[in-house]
Motif scaffolding. Structure first.
Motif, mmCIF file in Angstrom:
data_model
loop_
_atom_site.group_PDB
_atom_site.id
_atom_site.type_symbol
_atom_site.label_atom_id
_atom_site.label_comp_id
_atom_site.label_asym_id
_atom_site.label_seq_id
_atom_site.Cartn_x
_atom_site.Cartn_y
_atom_site.Cartn_z
ATOM 1 N N LYS A 171 50.262 40.438 40.135
ATOM 2 C CA LYS A 171 50.100 41.051 38.812
ATOM 3 C C LYS A 171 49.117 42.217 38.856
ATOM 4 C CE LYS A 171 48.856 37.062 37.017
ATOM 5 N NZ LYS A 171 49.098 36.242 38.227
ATOM 6 N N SER A 172 47.932 41.947 39.413
ATOM 7 C CA SER A 172 46.920 43.009 39.462
ATOM 8 C C SER A 172 47.357 44.127 40.405
ATOM 9 C CB SER A 172 45.571 42.431 39.901
ATOM 10 O OG SER A 172 45.163 41.410 38.997
ATOM 11 N N SER A 173 47.996 43.760 41.518
ATOM 12 C CA SER A 173 48.471 44.789 42.463
ATOM 13 C C SER A 173 49.493 45.705 41.804
ATOM 14 C CB SER A 173 49.125 44.139 43.684
ATOM 15 O OG SER A 173 48.220 43.285 44.332
ATOM 16 N N LEU A 184 41.867 47.242 39.730
ATOM 17 C CA LEU A 184 41.698 45.807 39.505
ATOM 18 C C LEU A 184 41.504 45.106 40.830
ATOM 19 C CD1 LEU A 184 44.638 45.395 36.980
ATOM 20 C CD2 LEU A 184 42.201 45.500 36.441
ATOM 21 N N LYS A 185 40.709 44.053 40.805
ATOM 22 C CA LYS A 185 40.516 43.271 42.033
ATOM 23 C C LYS A 185 41.778 42.491 42.335
ATOM 24 C CE LYS A 185 35.596 42.361 42.026
ATOM 25 N NZ LYS A 185 34.799 41.562 41.100
ATOM 26 N N THR A 186 42.164 42.477 43.598
ATOM 27 C CA THR A 186 43.321 41.681 43.976
ATOM 28 C C THR A 186 42.902 40.660 45.018
ATOM 29 O OG1 THR A 186 43.965 43.216 45.722
ATOM 30 C CG2 THR A 186 44.900 43.597 43.547
ATOM 31 N N HIS A 198 42.185 32.892 42.593
ATOM 32 C CA HIS A 198 42.050 33.510 41.274
ATOM 33 C C HIS A 198 41.036 34.641 41.309
ATOM 34 C CE1 HIS A 198 44.269 30.427 38.919
ATOM 35 N NE2 HIS A 198 44.046 29.775 40.030
ATOM 36 N N THR A 199 41.538 35.849 41.536
ATOM 37 C CA THR A 199 40.597 36.962 41.561
ATOM 38 C C THR A 199 40.453 37.599 40.190
ATOM 39 O OG1 THR A 199 42.436 38.104 42.535
ATOM 40 C CG2 THR A 199 40.559 37.653 43.956
ATOM 41 N N THR A 200 41.487 37.427 39.347
ATOM 42 C CA THR A 200 41.367 37.898 37.975
ATOM 43 C C THR A 200 40.819 36.712 37.187
ATOM 44 O OG1 THR A 200 43.323 39.242 38.363
ATOM 45 C CG2 THR A 200 42.624 38.989 36.080
ATOM 46 N N ARG A 201 39.574 36.812 36.761
ATOM 47 C CA ARG A 201 38.923 35.654 36.158
ATOM 48 C C ARG A 201 39.226 35.479 34.675
ATOM 49 N NH1 ARG A 201 34.956 34.736 40.168
ATOM 50 N NH2 ARG A 201 36.257 33.620 41.640
ATOM 51 N N VAL A 215 47.776 43.414 29.201
ATOM 52 C CA VAL A 215 46.756 42.411 29.438
ATOM 53 C C VAL A 215 47.015 41.793 30.804
ATOM 54 C CG1 VAL A 215 45.633 40.327 28.578
ATOM 55 C CG2 VAL A 215 46.693 41.909 26.961
ATOM 56 N N ASP A 216 46.076 41.973 31.720
ATOM 57 C CA ASP A 216 46.170 41.303 33.023
ATOM 58 C C ASP A 216 45.507 39.946 32.830
ATOM 59 O OD1 ASP A 216 46.622 40.810 35.708
ATOM 60 O OD2 ASP A 216 44.797 41.814 36.378
ATOM 61 N N THR A 217 46.129 38.898 33.334
ATOM 62 C CA THR A 217 45.596 37.556 33.083
ATOM 63 C C THR A 217 45.418 36.806 34.391
ATOM 64 O OG1 THR A 217 47.791 36.542 32.905
ATOM 65 C CG2 THR A 217 46.867 37.463 30.888
HETATM 66 MG MG LIG Z 1 45.089 39.216 39.338
#
Ligand SMILES: [Mg+2]
Ligand SMILES: Nc1nc2c(ncn2[C@@H]2O[C@H](COP(=O)(O)OP(=O)(O)O)[C@@H](O)[C@H]2O)c(=O)[nH]1
Ligand SMILES: [Zn+2]
Length: 291
Positions: A171-173, A184-186, A198-201, A215-217
């Motif tokens: 998702k973040s990538s 965004l952190k991946t 879980h890098t997206t907190r 919204v990145d989740t």
């Molecule tokens: Mg993520």
């Protein structure tokens, strides 16, 4: 409200300025508890931020057009279910589960299948045939190679979308590839469990250059149906719509009944995998209802 962390709520104004706010007590509990995507009225603090780093107070929550609880977001136009085709493997049942919950909230949805670069042409073709027909748009992407990004970008234009799916699917990538400035952190997918860390907190509302927002989740792997009855489930499978009212029984649940118009279409206009998910969910809800 674009982000919540440690008792603070980040509010972004229409002009793009961000304020680090506290919130009134009533906005922290129950239905009024603030969610990412909420529109709010806040009071900016006069002068420079105090020692607490606080520069405003959220006073009031404006009415929501809709809300999802997993992930927790409000006022969105569409759900983008993101899955990878490999590492981790696609969980189609979880896809259907998210789509049902989106239908319940009247959200439009699309499904993004990422990491096409990890599949051989043959396997990709077989996924494509297994998902024909499919009642939602499918976009095949590779965040790594850039495939499908234009399609995804145009689906996001002008909409407020929420990216949801297990962790490690990209998702973040994908968001970084669509708009490199986001940074965004991946995560690294662990070789042993082939699942992402879980890098997206927390969920975070991001502004896109073409006028949309996303919204990145953080990821999740389990999702339960709450307040959903067996009888209403079929309304959340849009591919059943043209067939409703055509079954032998008026209150047909499309499970074991004879002369069922839905069952007759499985393998034709109704994808068999989707029908299996319907049956599985109906039984799961049925157990909860005490049948
Ligand atoms: Mg993520
Ligand atoms: N091969 C491949 N790896 C990808 C792709 N997209 C993401 N990844 C990798 O998958 C891992 C998890 O990505 P991340 O964006 O953090 O997933 P998220 O948890 O869904 O946000 C990272 O190591 C990414 O480099 C892709 O399209 N192809
Ligand atoms: Zn039926």
């Amino acid at each position: 409200m674009v982000r919540a962390a440690g008792g603070f709520f980040t509010v972004r104004t229409d002009t793009g300025n961000e304020y680090h706010c506290k919130a009134r007590g009533m906005l922290k509990r129950g239905d009024a508890a603030l969610m990412v995507g909420d529109r709010v009225i806040f009071n900016p603090e006069a002068g420079p931020p105090g020692a607490s780093g606080q520069d405003g107070v959220v006073e009031k929550l404006l009415p929501r057009s809709n809300r999802l609880t997993r992930p927790s977001v409000a006022n969105i136009d569409q759900l983008v279910v993101v899955m990878s085709l490999k590492d981790p493997a696609c969980d189609w049942q979880l896809v259907s589960r998210m789509l049902v919950l989106a239908e319940k909230e009247n959200l439009k949805s699309l499904v993004c299948l990422n990491k096409t670069d990890l599949l051989e042409d043959k396997s990709l073709k077989s996924v494509q045939s297994e998902t024909t027909p499919y009642p939602y748009p499918l976009i095949f992407t590779s965040a790594k190679k850039g495939n499908g990004l234009d399609k995804l970008r145009s689906a996001l234009d002008g909409n407020c979308s929420v990216f949801a799916g297990p962790s490690g699917v990209g998702k973040s990538s994908l968001l970084n590839a669509l708009q490199p400035g986001l940074k965004l952190k991946t995560g690294i997918v662990s070789d042993k469990i082939r699942r992402g860390k879980h890098t997206t907190r927390q969920a975070e509302l991001l502004a896109l250059l073409n006028g949309g927002s996303v919204v990145d989740t953080p990821g999740f792997t389990r999702l339960e149906f709450q307040d959903l009855s067996q009888a209403e489930l079929s309304a959340y499978f849009p591919e059943f719509d043209p067939l409703l009212g055509r079954c032998g029984f008026r209150d047909c649940l499309h499970i074991t009944e004879p002369n069922c118009a839905v069952i007759n279409e499985v393998g034709s206009s109704i994808n068999s995998m989707r029908y299996d998910h319907y049956k599985y969910f109906a039984e799961e809800i049925g157990k909860g209802e005490g049948y």
